[in-house]
Design a protein around this motif. Structure first.
Motif, short mmCIF file in Angstrom:
data_model
loop_
_atom_site.label_atom_id
_atom_site.label_comp_id
_atom_site.label_asym_id
_atom_site.label_seq_id
_atom_site.Cartn_x
_atom_site.Cartn_y
_atom_site.Cartn_z
N ILE A 1 -3.08 0.14 -6.31
CA ILE A 1 -2.47 0.73 -7.56
C ILE A 1 -2.79 -0.07 -8.82
O ILE A 1 -3.06 0.45 -9.92
CB ILE A 1 -0.84 1.05 -7.18
CG1 ILE A 1 -0.86 1.95 -6.14
CG2 ILE A 1 -0.42 1.57 -8.55
CD1 ILE A 1 0.97 2.04 -6.02
N LEU A 2 -2.34 -1.38 -8.76
CA LEU A 2 -2.71 -2.14 -9.78
C LEU A 2 -4.04 -2.28 -10.09
O LEU A 2 -4.46 -2.51 -11.36
CB LEU A 2 -1.94 -3.63 -9.37
CG LEU A 2 -0.51 -3.61 -9.60
CD1 LEU A 2 0.00 -4.78 -9.03
CD2 LEU A 2 0.30 -3.07 -10.65
N VAL B 1 6.64 -3.68 -5.74
CA VAL B 1 6.72 -3.91 -7.11
C VAL B 1 7.45 -3.17 -7.96
O VAL B 1 7.74 -1.78 -7.76
CB VAL B 1 5.18 -3.40 -7.52
CG1 VAL B 1 4.88 -3.86 -8.84
CG2 VAL B 1 4.33 -4.19 -6.44
N HIS C 1 6.40 3.41 0.96
CA HIS C 1 6.43 2.60 -0.36
C HIS C 1 6.22 3.20 -1.65
O HIS C 1 6.61 2.80 -2.57
CB HIS C 1 5.55 1.46 -0.17
CG HIS C 1 4.18 1.49 -0.66
ND1 HIS C 1 3.17 2.35 0.14
CD2 HIS C 1 3.51 1.56 -1.67
CE1 HIS C 1 1.93 2.45 -0.42
NE2 HIS C 1 2.37 1.82 -1.61
N LEU D 1 -8.29 -3.12 -0.45
CA LEU D 1 -6.92 -3.56 -0.85
C LEU D 1 -5.86 -2.02 -0.61
O LEU D 1 -6.37 -0.84 -0.36
CB LEU D 1 -7.16 -3.41 -2.51
CG LEU D 1 -7.97 -4.45 -3.03
CD1 LEU D 1 -8.11 -4.28 -4.53
CD2 LEU D 1 -7.43 -5.66 -2.80
N ARG D 2 -4.83 -2.65 -0.20
CA ARG D 2 -3.90 -1.45 0.10
C ARG D 2 -2.49 -1.32 -1.05
O ARG D 2 -2.30 -2.61 -1.46
CB ARG D 2 -3.35 -1.56 1.44
CG ARG D 2 -4.34 -1.71 2.65
CD ARG D 2 -5.05 -0.42 2.84
NE ARG D 2 -6.17 -0.27 3.66
CZ ARG D 2 -7.47 -0.27 3.24
NH1 ARG D 2 -7.83 -0.58 1.90
NH2 ARG D 2 -8.39 -0.47 4.13
N GLY D 3 -1.82 -0.36 -0.83
CA GLY D 3 -0.55 -0.35 -1.42
C GLY D 3 -0.44 -0.88 -2.86
O GLY D 3 -1.31 -0.27 -3.84
N PRO D 4 0.34 -1.73 -3.35
CA PRO D 4 0.36 -1.78 -4.58
C PRO D 4 -0.52 -2.51 -5.30
O PRO D 4 -1.22 -2.66 -6.39
CB PRO D 4 1.77 -2.95 -4.67
CG PRO D 4 2.03 -3.17 -3.32
CD PRO D 4 1.50 -2.28 -2.29
N PHE D 5 -1.20 -3.55 -4.35
CA PHE D 5 -2.80 -4.06 -4.97
C PHE D 5 -3.52 -2.80 -5.54
O PHE D 5 -4.30 -3.03 -6.35
CB PHE D 5 -3.28 -4.74 -3.74
CG PHE D 5 -2.77 -6.08 -3.49
CD1 PHE D 5 -1.64 -5.84 -2.40
CD2 PHE D 5 -2.97 -7.37 -3.84
CE1 PHE D 5 -1.04 -7.16 -2.11
CE2 PHE D 5 -2.20 -8.27 -3.56
CZ PHE D 5 -1.16 -8.16 -2.49
N PHE E 1 -8.70 -9.99 -13.30
CA PHE E 1 -7.87 -9.35 -12.16
C PHE E 1 -8.81 -8.87 -11.24
O PHE E 1 -8.69 -8.67 -10.00
CB PHE E 1 -7.08 -8.51 -12.86
CG PHE E 1 -6.02 -7.81 -11.95
CD1 PHE E 1 -6.58 -6.49 -11.32
CD2 PHE E 1 -4.78 -8.18 -11.64
CE1 PHE E 1 -5.72 -5.57 -10.54
CE2 PHE E 1 -4.09 -7.20 -10.64
CZ PHE E 1 -4.62 -6.24 -9.99
#
Lengths: 295, 242, 340
Positions: free
Chosen positions: C131-132, A35, A92, C125-129, A271
């Motif tokens: 975080i967002l 991202v 990451h 949810l993991r990672g960027p999901f 969202f």
């Protein structure tokens, strides 16, 4: 003409433009699985570029596309080489924080170099609304939507029909296998990142006639872009268009019927609902919430 | 004598593919049972089902007289089922000692006690020299031994070994074989998936054979080598001898 | 990225020079001494302000680190917990006369509840999901606070009555505030060290490093993570209350902003994620530095300090991903290689 219909129509158009802004982000995520938190600042820089070309060279933003898009492509190459590539083989969160650092850096360099004032581009096409069937809309909105759809179709064609497109799709599906098959994956990464950046440049030229530009404008739009990308399915281009349209309509309706500020809140809640019930998004593959990929 | 583990008509499908199809067997306390089969036979899926990593589509799993099908991995661990992973999954930011101590913490409530237990187990599996090493430096063979240590540190009643011999030298294979063979005497029941056939054929008094999700044989090694179904399943297969 | 792992050769009863899991080092004692001296010694007002902010941010960064560094739950929404704590204790004080000394616990508890819900809702949810999602959740809180003007004062902000008294938790002397913030920071540091060396801490590290393996070892990853986020949110909420008592003015745009949330994450990232001393070093280096740059370059270079901050973050993440603490660790290792 009913208000609801007009609201939906306007929402549709602005949604398409939001989608255009998000396609680069989703493409980068689909291929590189990262991202880019500086996505909003890429948009800001490109918008300033378009505005400057109007202000100092008298070129309207639609003509500036010729200059801005290649410039953003080059910018993307530079950022990829300097920041993204060294971060790819690390955990990451390195790329998360590195792109965040870039975002903060760019925002504040802009703050220092330029004034914090909102800058606008004067209306290009007469400033009057067009009638489009039973609805009315500003011509810039209509053009923007048309460009967004054309872009989506063009990208889909490129992905299906050209070698580069197939190489990209192969990399999305399985980078290791693609590399073993002779696909130059590092170069695909570079091209994709730069192309994502160029797409941001294109959307900036489309958006400059419609939105003011200021140093922190990126922050507003990056959150919208994230929501669209997730809603549509990370890595799906058509998903971004669909997601953008949904967001545009939701924002349009809730701003009118509830309150403009709540408009934003609603799509964040949307969202979160998507994250809970269908993390892969509208067009994402089910179960891909860990590392969303899509053809 | 009631079984420690009983599996009845266990089935797991992925779409149209039945990875495990109607498998039934039981394992008594103190047994050492081998599990072999060609690649894709469903051995990993079977382990995942027993250890709780995935839920069955149908069928039963009974452990210590309790029906447990669909339980979570941590419930399995706490009940006394330990497993190793075919591709080792060490905790990258912890040392070798801490990796094993983590498992020991299931029973040892203080970090110090867990480290003590871990040291003993590491010596058992021959990793005493690597106690302080960062995990990132270890070869695959050593990582497999770490997997074994982590499983044993849980003080399980049943342990599921998944190809722990791969990457070991012949002398290391002998050492590991002796370790595994000695487990039933320590009160640990063993199910053992292995491709290094000579080790398992010599050691396990009973071997099950899985092929395309089905249990096609369940007998002593001497009987198996003459079983036509087993021979057919392996025909043309390059079996690895380490 | 972590403190030096436990080794079998750990010499018990002998002081360690540099921070390590499960024990106090000379470095930490020295730092403590310096902090106590700085609070006791009379300093000019603006330096005291820097000190107060440094201690507060050390505590806040440590709080974030419990979720982000220990449990691997990288959150860009911690300003929501901060804001919930700040507004809760302030509203309870203003509307019900409840002393902030009690109100801050309620604020912390509310923040913890919010954190628990968030973690459970985003469990898959993991990672960027993830975080967002934290970003989105914080934005929801900010916009709600902005628009619920009857409760929070909305965009105009919420003022805390500047009547100095112990019961009000408002003080005339900055030294008292500095001591308060130091107490907050030390409390969280103690909690962090305790967690780091405990069984629960190890369960968090394992669940972070390899959830499947940890699960197979008897760890309930979701429960462990939710607990970490609750603790993290609770402590951040308390920090928010303390901030409210010091700054005496709250408004959603500044108190529940994405910029503030980023700060929560950046200090530990720069100082060293996942260690106890990392977030402390991050705050001790960055907070005074930003104040210094801000005052030196002032309005003309508005944003210069942040621009430098951003550039430093990029460089540190790419070349020193273990942060300042990691760099210290490597220096120590090189030193150790010389001596047996």
């Amino acid at each position: 003409m009913t208000t609801v219909g007009q609201l939906v129509f306007s929402g549709l158009l602005i949604g398409g433009i939001y989608a255009l802004m998000s396609i680069g982000l989703t493409l980068i995520f689909g291929v590189l699985r990262i991202v880019n938190f500086a996505h909003g600042e890429f948009l800001m820089v490109a918008m300033y570029g378009a505005w400057a070309m109007t202000r100092y060279l008298g070129l309207n933003p639609y003509y500036s596309i010729v200059a801005i898009v290649p410039a953003m492509f080059l910018f993307g190459i530079v950022v990829h080489r300097l920041i993204v590539m060294p971060a790819l083989d690390k955990p990451h969160l390195v790329v998360v924080f590195a792109t965040m650092g870039l975002s903060i850096l760019m925002q504040n360099v802009a703050l220092m170099a330029l004034s914090a004032d909102l800058q606008d581009v004067p209306p290009i096409l007469g400033g009057r609304s067009f009638t489009f069937g039973p609805f009315y809309a500003k011509p810039e909105l209509l053009i923007g939507f048309a460009v967004a759809v054309a872009c989506t179709l063009g990208l889909r064609f490129m992905l299906q029909a050209t070698y580069l497109g197939k190489a990209i799709r192969a990399t999305v599906q399985d980078g290791e296998a693609a590399q073993l098959m002779g696909v130059p994956v590092p170069r695909i990464f570079l091209i994709t990142f730069a192309a994502g950046s160029a797409l941001v440049g294109l959307s900036a030229c489309i958006m400059t006639p419609l939105f003011s530009v200021f140093p922190t404008v990126g922050l507003n739009f990056v959150l919208i872009a994230f929501v669209i990308v997730v809603l549509g399915g990370m890595g799906s281009i058509e998903g971004a268009l669909l997601g953008g349209i949904c967001i545009g309509i939701v924002q349009s309706l809730s701003s009118y019927y509830i309150a403009p500020a709540f408009g934003q809140m609603f799509f964040f809640m949307l969202f979160l609902l998507v994250m809970i019930f269908r993390p892969a998004g509208l067009l994402g593959r089910k179960g891909e919430a860990t590392l969303g990929i899509n053809d | 004598m009631t079984a420690l583990l009983e599996v009845r008509q266990l089935t797991r499908t992925f779409g149209a593919l039945a990875a495990v199809a109607g498998v039934s067997f039981s394992v008594r306390q103190g047994e050492l049972v081998g599990l072999i089969g060609p690649n894709g036979a469903g051995k990993s899926t079977l382990y995942n089902l027993i250890a709780g990593a995935i839920a069955p589509t149908s069928g039963e799993i009974v452990f210590k007289d309790r029906p447990v099908a669909g339980w979570k991995p941590y419930q399995a661990a706490r009940a006394g089922v330990a497993r190793t992973f075919q591709i080792p999954k060490p905790y990258r930011h912890l040392s070798v000692l801490e990796n094993v101590a983590l498992s020991a913490m299931l029973h040892d409530r203080t970090v110090a006690a867990a480290c003590g237990s871990a040291q003993a187990i590491l010596a058992d599996v021959g990793l005493a020299d690597y106690v302080d090493a960062p995990v990132g430096n270890l070869t695959v063979g050593l990582l497999k031994r770490l997997e074994v240590a982590r499983a044993l540190a849980l003080r399980p009643s049943l342990v599921l070994f998944d190809e722990i011999m791969a990457g070991l030298t012949p002398s290391e294979v002998r050492g590991m074989t002796n370790l595994v063979a000695g487990l039933p005497a320590r009160g640990i029941t063993v199910i053992w998936v292995e491709h290094v056939l000579y080790a398992i054929m010599k050691t396990a008094p009973r071997i099950m054979v899985l092929h395309r999700g089905e249990l096609i044989a369940d007998a002593a090694p001497e009987v198996l080598v003459k079983d036509p179904a087993v021979i057919k399943a392996y025909l043309g297969e390059e079996t690895s001898l380490a | 990225m972590d403190a030096a792992p436990l080794t079998s050769k750990r010499r018990t009863g002998r002081w360690r020079l540099l921070p390590e899991r499960g024990t106090i080092s000379l470095f930490e004692l020295l730092l403590l001494a310096i902090c106590l001296v700085l609070v006791a010694v009379p300093l000019p007002q603006y330096l005291q302000d820097v000190l107060i902010q440094t201690f507060l941010w050390a505590g806040l960064a440590l709080a974030w680190n419990i979720a982000g560094g220990f449990a691997g739950l990288i959150s860009f929404g911690h300003a929501a917990f901060f804001g919930i704590g700040a507004y809760t204790s302030s509203i309870l004080a203003a509307n019900y006369g409840l002393t902030p000394w009690i109100g801050l616990w309620i604020g912390g508890a509310l923040a913890a509840a919010f954190g628990a819900v968030l973690t459970l809702v985003c469990a898959r949810l993991r990672g960027p999901f993830f975080i967002l999602s934290t970003l989105a959740a914080a934005e929801v809180v900010r916009i709600a606070a902005l628009n619920w003007a009857a409760l929070t004062g909305g965009a105009e902000g919420f003022s805390i009555l500047p009547i100095a008294s112990i019961a009000n938790m408002v003080f005339e002397s900055k030294t008292t505030y500095a001591a308060l913030m130091l107490g907050y920071f030390l409390l969280i540091y103690a909690i962090t060290k305790a967690v780091e060396g405990s069984r629960y801490g190890y369960y968090l590290f394992a669940a972070r490093d390899d959830e499947e393996a940890a699960s197979a070892a008897g760890v309930n990853p979701l429960l462990a993570r939710t607990g970490a986020m609750c603790l993290s949110a609770f402590l951040a909420g308390i920090g928010g209350s303390l901030f409210a008592q010091y700054f005496l003015f709250l408004d959603p745009t500044h108190v529940i902003s994405p910029e503030l949330s980023f700060q929560f994450a950046l200090l530990p990232a720069l100082g060293g994620l996942g260690t106890a001393i990392g977030p402390v070093l991050g705050s001790f280096v960055i907070t005074p530095l930003s104040e210094l740059l801000r005052s030196y370059f002032g309005g003309a270079g508005a944003g210069l300090h942040l621009a430098i901050y951003g550039a430093v973050l990029v460089v540190v993440m790419l070349y020193f991903p273990s942060g300042i603490a990691g760099a210290l660790q490597r220096l120590a290792e090189r030193g150790r290689k010389g001596a047996p």
